[in-house]
Design a protein around this motif. Structure first.
Motif, mmCIF file in Angstrom:
data_model
loop_
_atom_site.group_PDB
_atom_site.id
_atom_site.type_symbol
_atom_site.label_atom_id
_atom_site.label_comp_id
_atom_site.label_asym_id
_atom_site.label_seq_id
_atom_site.Cartn_x
_atom_site.Cartn_y
_atom_site.Cartn_z
ATOM 1 N N PRO B 7 0.898 -1.543 0.086
ATOM 2 C CA PRO B 7 -0.044 0.066 -0.066
ATOM 3 C C PRO B 7 0.690 1.439 0.105
ATOM 4 C CG PRO B 7 -0.365 -1.372 1.978
ATOM 5 C CD PRO B 7 0.393 -2.056 1.257
ATOM 6 N N ILE B 8 1.995 1.221 0.705
ATOM 7 C CA ILE B 8 2.839 2.521 0.704
ATOM 8 C C ILE B 8 3.345 2.769 -0.633
ATOM 9 C CG2 ILE B 8 4.907 3.513 1.611
ATOM 10 C CD1 ILE B 8 4.577 1.721 4.224
ATOM 11 N N VAL B 9 3.914 1.607 -1.340
ATOM 12 C CA VAL B 9 4.459 2.012 -2.710
ATOM 13 C C VAL B 9 3.225 2.203 -3.674
ATOM 14 C CG1 VAL B 9 5.412 0.747 -4.910
ATOM 15 C CG2 VAL B 9 6.342 0.191 -2.325
ATOM 16 N N LEU B 10 2.108 1.633 -3.869
ATOM 17 C CA LEU B 10 0.847 1.791 -4.371
ATOM 18 C C LEU B 10 0.863 3.373 -3.941
ATOM 19 C CD1 LEU B 10 -1.523 -1.135 -4.429
ATOM 20 C CD2 LEU B 10 -0.600 0.290 -6.436
ATOM 21 N N ALA B 12 2.218 5.913 -2.674
ATOM 22 C CA ALA B 12 3.091 7.070 -3.097
ATOM 23 C C ALA B 12 3.003 7.191 -4.431
ATOM 24 C CB ALA B 12 4.400 6.750 -2.530
#
Lengths: 433, 338
Positions: B7-10, B12
């Motif tokens: 979720p963090i990668v997505l 960002a």
């Protein structure tokens, strides 16, 4: 020898007379087209009577009795007032940009100009540099538009870059592994993968660069801006995705076929409203606490996936119309699968289904209004939102707003429709029926 | 690791906003620098855009008051327009910090949805609108009337109950959609129009001759509308609750946006406590002691806000009625600051 008893024989041609009045000009046209049979005559009379009934009051309401200037509802509640155009005038900025901040609206205008600058040369067949134009439209413009509209300067954290690097290394490693197993020289596939990641990194670097633009969150977007963003992203994303899905559905590889069929049947099986509701009501519940998708982004993804399923079936219709001989011809020429599809099959198949494709595009354009139900204000949404402004509430305000919204939608849909007819004629020279 | 990273990668990568919805909402709000307020997608007098696209209205003012109390800036607030179906999810998931969206306070919502209602900023209820030419001044004179009502709503059930309880006859004229009800009433197909009173006032504006219609004084159902916050954060709950109370107390004590600065020097201990000249009441809800003074300065007291957004001098022209202060025969009553 007999002498003719006829007293008079005409020796020269009689002067030609003008055709009877009833056969030429306006009267002739009317007789031939409107009153050439009893049935037609009755229909004409009824039609004229209907027009006479509808047109004068409509024109009266739209123009003659309409209120063109004013600063509030008082101007529009006068006795016998028609359309309240003053309302549209006062709210015009909102209808176009939503609540996009006033001093920043040039950015939206500039984005629109950039789009037109790409679309016009792409749409007119005579203009050269097609490849460059398409590259501009599909790569440069989306990035420039994204930066202009949102302000760019994404706050990409260190963990994001680390994640991207890890993914790049993993992908490279997997490529090497696959190549080893298949016994291919891994250098050229590695170059492709590396180039993809370099391009990604470049794009992310650009969108995270601070251009000094004030960030404008999508919550403030609205009006025609949102309508166009949703429609254009939906159209641009659904077209290639739809082609891939159509090919996947006709593929002989069972896994690809199954995935395509499931995807298409799932997205065609659920109404768009459900998709939007799921994205706005259910999705946040599944996500970990504190992670919020941008609402507009959720809608964009939903609309794009939804439209691509429809697009896939339209394209598949075109593929089915291509005789088997064409595939065999491609094989006989020694073309690879993708070359055959790209050079022989798709150009013919897509040409056949232009009406279907444009149908899907127009449907998508009009479906954008559904984003209203998740609290995004597209053109129609922001028009109806402004009905709740008590300062402008009058009996004629809603009707005026709807007429305005309908007119704007009509301009866009009619434009798409005319362009598709033009393209069809251009491409259809060989076997127009 | 991966399940957190994705979720963090997505997030960002796709331009998302990730904000931690921890227990201490006030700290989060202060860190963000603005209040995220769940509002209506358009309701005349409560949340509607003006010509410049700025949100105005009674509910909107409540949000601005909370922002003013925290930041000394009534514009440090962002609005998330929510539909009726989305509103509770948005609050539960932390998308908004407070929900001020003409939401009726009911037992099931209060007890089962994981949220708390902080008070009632508008007492609404079902009312009746009639033509003035009918010469009716009370709903009890409506026996035998034909009533336009939207079908399948609680409004329809309340209507039946009311007429039955008062031993009166009526002819229901039912429609599926609100617009159809408006058109039918405007076309004189029925004598009476019934829906929530605040709705009647905004519908009246869209009739051909608004001045020919009156809203009768009887209110036959309870629709207390108020702000809601997530359960489990008492400090935030107290803060939102007391912002409303501060506005009520200010009206009761005669403190307005015009005189708030002079009132700080008042001799009345009630006023001095409210405005932070005496005691440290702001600190107890995590704010500075002039919290109430900030609200009044930027937004005004409850009466001012009411008059500006829905009151008799606005196009809506809603009378204070049950929303008057308790001292003037209404229901708006705030505990004292002490």
């Amino acid at each position: 020898m007999t002498v003719s008893k006829i007293a008079y024989v005409r020796t020269d041609e009689a002067p030609r007379m003008a055709p009877p009045v009833s056969e030429t000009g306006a009267i002739g046209w009317i007789r031939q087209n409107l009153f050439d049979s009893v049935g037609n005559a009755i229909m004409t009379v009824i039609g004229i009577a209907m027009l006479a009934l509808i047109l004068p009051p409509t024109i009266n309401w739209l123009f003659i009795d309409a209120v063109w200037t004013g600063t509030g509802r008082d101007a529009c509640i006068v006795e016998g007032a028609g359309a309240c155009w003053a309302f549209v005038h006062a709210k015009f900025g909102q209808f176009m940009y939503g609540r996009y901040p006033d001093p920043e609206r040039w950015r939206v205008d500039l984005t629109g100009l950039l789009l037109i600058a790409g679309l016009v040369p792409a749409a007119i067949p005579r203009v050269p540099f097609k490849r460059e134009t398409v590259l501009y439209l599909l790569v440069v413009f989306p990035i420039a538009g994204f930066i202009l509209l949102t302000g760019g300067n994404l706050d990409l954290s260190g963990s994001f870059w680390i994640g991207l690097a890890i993914m790049a290394v993993l992908s490279l490693a997997i490529t090497v592994l696959i190549c080893r197993n298949a016994g291919i020289e891994p250098l050229s596939p590695l170059k492709v993968v590396a180039a993809i990641y370099a391009a990604l990194a470049l794009v992310f670097a650009v969108v995270s660069y601070d251009f000094g633009l004030r960030p404008v969150e999508t919550q403030l977007w609205g009006g025609l801006l949102v309508t166009l963003v949703v429609a254009i992203v939906g159209i641009v994303a659904s077209f290639p995705l739809g082609i891939l899905l159509a090919l996947g559905r006709r593929s002989k590889l069972p896994a690809v076929k199954l995935v395509s069929v499931i995807f298409i049947e799932f997205w065609r099986g659920v109404p768009l409203i459900t998709v939007l509701f799921m994205s706005s009501v259910m999705l946040p519940l599944f996500l970990p606490d504190g992670v919020n998708f941008d609402k507009l982004l959720r809608a964009l993804i939903g609309v794009a996936l939804f439209a691509s399923a429809y697009m896939a079936e339209v394209v598949r219709g075109g593929l089915q119309a291509i005789p088997k001989g064409q595939y065999e011809a491609a094989d006989a020429m020694g073309l690879s699968f993708w070359q055959g599809i790209g050079l022989i099959i798709m150009p013919q198949a897509l040409k056949l289904v232009i009406p279907g494709i444009v149908n899907t595009f127009i449907g998508l354009f009009k479906d954008t209004s559904l984003v209203l139900i998740i609290g995004l204000f597209d053109l129609l949404g922001i028009v109806s939102l402004n009905f709740s402004d008590a300062n402008w509430a009058s009996p004629n305000t809603p009707a005026t707003g709807f007429v305005f919204a309908a007119f704007v939608f009509w301009i866009f849909c009619f434009g798409m429709s005319r362009y598709s007819i033009y393209m069809e004629r251009r491409l259809h020279r060989g076997h127009a029926r | 690791m991966t399940h957190k990273l994705i979720p963090i990668v997505l997030g960002a990568a796709l331009g998302l906003t990730a904000t931690a919805a921890s227990a201490a909402t006030l700290d989060d709000v202060k860190a963000k620098g603005f209040l995220q307020c769940g509002s209506n997608t358009g309701l005349a007098g409560f949340a509607a855009p003006d010509d410049k696209g700025e949100w105005t209205g009674l509910d909107v003012s409540m949000c601005r008051a909370i922002a003013a109390a925290i930041f000394d800036d009534a514009n440090a607030v962002k609005f998330t327009p929510l539909t009726a179906k989305e509103r509770f999810t948005a609050l539960q998931t932390g998308e908004v910090d407070v929900l001020v969206r003409n939401t009726t306070w009911t037992m099931s919502r209060d007890t089962t949805l994981g949220l708390n209602f902080t008070g009632v900023n508008y007492y609404d209820g079902q009312g009746f609108m009639v033509r003035k030419s009918l010469g009716v001044s009370s709903a009890l004179e409506l026996s035998g009337a034909s009533v336009c009502v939207q079908t399948g709503t609680t409004t329809e059930l309340n209507l039946t109950d009311y007429f039955k309880a008062n031993g009166m006859e009526y002819n229901p004229v039912v429609f599926e959609k609100l617009e159809e009800v408006n058109a039918a009433y405007d076309a004189n197909r029925c004598d009476v129009y019934t829906t929530d009173a605040s709705g009647l006032y905004s519908i009246r504006l869209q009739l051909t001759n608004p001045a020919d219609h009156i809203v009768l004084p009887e209110i036959i159902s309870k629709e207390p509308l108020g702000p809601a916050v997530r359960q489990g954060d008492d400090q935030w709950f107290n803060l939102v609750k007391w912002v409303h109370f501060a506005m009520l107390n200010a009206e009761e004590l005669g403190v307005t946006s015009a005189n708030v600065e002079e009132m700080k020097n008042s001799d009345n201990p009630n006023i001095r406590r409210l405005l932070g000249a005496e005691g440290a009441f702001g600190e107890s809800i995590g704010l500075s002691n002039d919290w109430a003074a900030r609200i009044i300065k930027h937004v005004g007291n409850y009466g001012e806000v009411f008059d500006k957004t829905v009151g008799p001098d606005t196009p809506l022209g809603i009378a204070r009625g049950v929303n008057a202060l308790w001292t003037k025969g209404g229901l708006q009553y705030a505990p004292p600051v002490r």
